[in-house]
Motif scaffolding. Structure first.
Motif, PDB file in Angstrom:
ATOM      1  N   LEU A 271       0.822  -1.209   0.000  1.00  0.00           N
ATOM      2  CA  LEU A 271       0.000   0.000   0.000  1.00  0.00           C
ATOM      3  C   LEU A 271       0.856   1.258   0.000  1.00  0.00           C
ATOM      4  CD1 LEU A 271      -2.818  -1.016   2.512  1.00  0.00           C
ATOM      5  CD2 LEU A 271      -3.047  -0.621   0.055  1.00  0.00           C
ATOM      6  N   TYR A 272       1.955   1.238   0.734  1.00  0.00           N
ATOM      7  CA  TYR A 272       2.864   2.393   0.753  1.00  0.00           C
ATOM      8  C   TYR A 272       3.475   2.616  -0.626  1.00  0.00           C
ATOM      9  CZ  TYR A 272       6.769   5.443   1.718  1.00  0.00           C
ATOM     10  OH  TYR A 272       7.657   6.473   1.675  1.00  0.00           O
ATOM     11  N   ASP A 273       3.956   1.543  -1.266  1.00  0.00           N
ATOM     12  CA  ASP A 273       4.549   1.674  -2.597  1.00  0.00           C
ATOM     13  C   ASP A 273       3.547   2.218  -3.602  1.00  0.00           C
ATOM     14  OD1 ASP A 273       7.029   0.824  -1.803  1.00  0.00           O
ATOM     15  OD2 ASP A 273       6.805  -1.214  -2.607  1.00  0.00           O
ATOM     16  N   ILE A 274       2.329   1.719  -3.550  1.00  0.00           N
ATOM     17  CA  ILE A 274       1.289   2.195  -4.471  1.00  0.00           C
ATOM     18  C   ILE A 274       0.981   3.660  -4.191  1.00  0.00           C
ATOM     19  CG2 ILE A 274      -1.149   1.972  -5.077  1.00  0.00           C
ATOM     20  CD1 ILE A 274      -0.771  -1.095  -4.669  1.00  0.00           C
ATOM     21  N   GLY A 275       0.840   4.017  -2.920  1.00  0.00           N
ATOM     22  CA  GLY A 275       0.544   5.400  -2.557  1.00  0.00           C
ATOM     23  C   GLY A 275       1.655   6.358  -2.935  1.00  0.00           C
ATOM     24  N   ALA A 276       2.897   5.933  -2.755  1.00  0.00           N
ATOM     25  CA  ALA A 276       4.043   6.792  -3.057  1.00  0.00           C
ATOM     26  C   ALA A 276       4.369   6.809  -4.547  1.00  0.00           C
ATOM     27  CB  ALA A 276       5.266   6.325  -2.274  1.00  0.00           C
ATOM     28  N   GLY A 277       3.814   5.883  -5.283  1.00  0.00           N
ATOM     29  CA  GLY A 277       4.109   5.814  -6.721  1.00  0.00           C
ATOM     30  C   GLY A 277       5.537   5.371  -6.980  1.00  0.00           C
ATOM     31  N   ALA A 278       6.004   4.410  -6.196  1.00  0.00           N
ATOM     32  CA  ALA A 278       7.388   3.937  -6.315  1.00  0.00           C
ATOM     33  C   ALA A 278       7.660   3.404  -7.716  1.00  0.00           C
ATOM     34  CB  ALA A 278       7.646   2.850  -5.279  1.00  0.00           C
ATOM     35  N   THR A 279       8.861   3.692  -8.203  1.00  0.00           N
ATOM     36  CA  THR A 279       9.282   3.185  -9.500  1.00  0.00           C
ATOM     37  C   THR A 279      10.652   2.532  -9.364  1.00  0.00           C
ATOM     38  OG1 THR A 279      10.340   5.266 -10.119  1.00  0.00           O
ATOM     39  CG2 THR A 279       8.048   4.961 -10.808  1.00  0.00           C
ATOM     40  N   SER A 280      10.957   1.678 -10.295  1.00  0.00           N
ATOM     41  CA  SER A 280      12.285   1.071 -10.359  1.00  0.00           C
ATOM     42  C   SER A 280      12.732   1.122 -11.815  1.00  0.00           C
ATOM     43  CB  SER A 280      12.240  -0.369  -9.862  1.00  0.00           C
ATOM     44  OG  SER A 280      11.336  -1.127 -10.620  1.00  0.00           O
ATOM     45  N   GLU A 281      14.049   1.140 -11.998  1.00  0.00           N
ATOM     46  CA  GLU A 281      14.547   1.214 -13.371  1.00  0.00           C
ATOM     47  C   GLU A 281      15.906   0.558 -13.507  1.00  0.00           C
ATOM     48  OE1 GLU A 281      16.371   5.661 -13.692  1.00  0.00           O
ATOM     49  OE2 GLU A 281      14.187   5.491 -13.789  1.00  0.00           O
ATOM     50  N   LEU A 282      16.187   0.161 -14.740  1.00  0.00           N
ATOM     51  CA  LEU A 282      17.459  -0.438 -15.124  1.00  0.00           C
ATOM     52  C   LEU A 282      17.900   0.231 -16.419  1.00  0.00           C
ATOM     53  CD1 LEU A 282      19.653  -2.728 -14.974  1.00  0.00           C
ATOM     54  CD2 LEU A 282      18.077  -4.108 -16.323  1.00  0.00           C
ATOM     55  N   ASN A 283      19.155   0.687 -16.452  1.00  0.00           N
ATOM     56  CA  ASN A 283      19.703   1.329 -17.639  1.00  0.00           C
ATOM     57  C   ASN A 283      21.002   0.636 -18.022  1.00  0.00           C
ATOM     58  OD1 ASN A 283      17.788   3.566 -17.876  1.00  0.00           O
ATOM     59  ND2 ASN A 283      18.677   4.245 -15.950  1.00  0.00           N
ATOM     60  N   ILE A 284      21.120   0.266 -19.279  1.00  0.00           N
ATOM     61  CA  ILE A 284      22.341  -0.336 -19.801  1.00  0.00           C
ATOM     62  C   ILE A 284      22.830   0.553 -20.936  1.00  0.00           C
ATOM     63  CG2 ILE A 284      23.377  -2.352 -20.888  1.00  0.00           C
ATOM     64  CD1 ILE A 284      21.118  -4.033 -19.655  1.00  0.00           C
ATOM     65  N   THR A 285      24.019   1.132 -20.752  1.00  0.00           N
ATOM     66  CA  THR A 285      24.613   1.981 -21.779  1.00  0.00           C
ATOM     67  C   THR A 285      25.978   1.418 -22.155  1.00  0.00           C
ATOM     68  OG1 THR A 285      25.755   3.457 -20.238  1.00  0.00           O
ATOM     69  CG2 THR A 285      23.473   4.022 -20.803  1.00  0.00           C
ATOM     70  N   ASP A 286      26.647   2.096 -23.077  1.00  0.00           N
ATOM     71  CA  ASP A 286      27.995   1.686 -23.469  1.00  0.00           C
ATOM     72  C   ASP A 286      28.990   1.883 -22.325  1.00  0.00           C
ATOM     73  OD1 ASP A 286      27.101   1.024 -25.974  1.00  0.00           O
ATOM     74  OD2 ASP A 286      27.644   2.956 -26.858  1.00  0.00           O
TER      75      ASP A 286
END
Length: 148
Positions: free
Chosen positions: A56-71
């Motif tokens: 419920l906290y994650d949904i309320g806070a709008g938590a996001t996660s990400e992964l970036n792969i660059t050169d």
């Protein structure tokens, strides 16, 4: 949401998905049924309700996660956890499918170190495999391992 182009790969996931909302709503329906129909003990209802508070906290806070792969590097972020590993330090990537069908991604360095990425940052298996191939990163795929 993900994006693949010639120079970078970006994966992003939000906790405010319809699936997450439905699961939390069903969890609370089960709790209500336990209390109203089966007259479950208040302590059992309280423990089950407490178990849903992080979601419920994650949904309320709008938590996001990400992964970036660059050169230049691989970077990830999930809540307060984040990190970056330079591509020059990366030896290979290990992808493990666990018994619960979740995918775990571990970065293996040339020095023998292992960095396990938070599971929220890891996209579906076919998507991350394609991104790793495009980026020229060596990876191993292991199915249904208990420990990695």
């Amino acid at each position: 949401m993900s994006q693949v182009d010639d120079s970078a790969y970006r994966f992003s996931r939000s906790s405010r998905t319809p699936r997450a909302l439905i699961i939390v709503a069903l969890w609370w329906v089960v709790i209500a049924l336990l209390g109203l129909v089966l007259n479950a003990a208040p302590i059992i209802i309280a423990v089950l309700a407490l178990a849903s508070l992080p979601a419920l906290y994650d949904i309320g806070a709008g938590a996001t996660s990400e992964l970036n792969i660059t050169d230049k590097d691989i970077s990830w972020r999930s809540g307060r956890r984040s990190g970056t590993l330079a591509r020059g330090q990366l030896k290979s990537v290990r992808l493990d499918t666990r018994l619960d069908l979740s995918l775990r991604m571990t970065l293996i360095t040339h020095q023998g170190g292992k960095i396990r990425l938070p599971y929220e940052c890891v996209p579906k298996a076919n998507e991350i495999e394609a991104a790793l191939k495009t980026a020229g990163i060596t990876f191993e795929r292991h199915h249904f391992t208990l420990l990695s």
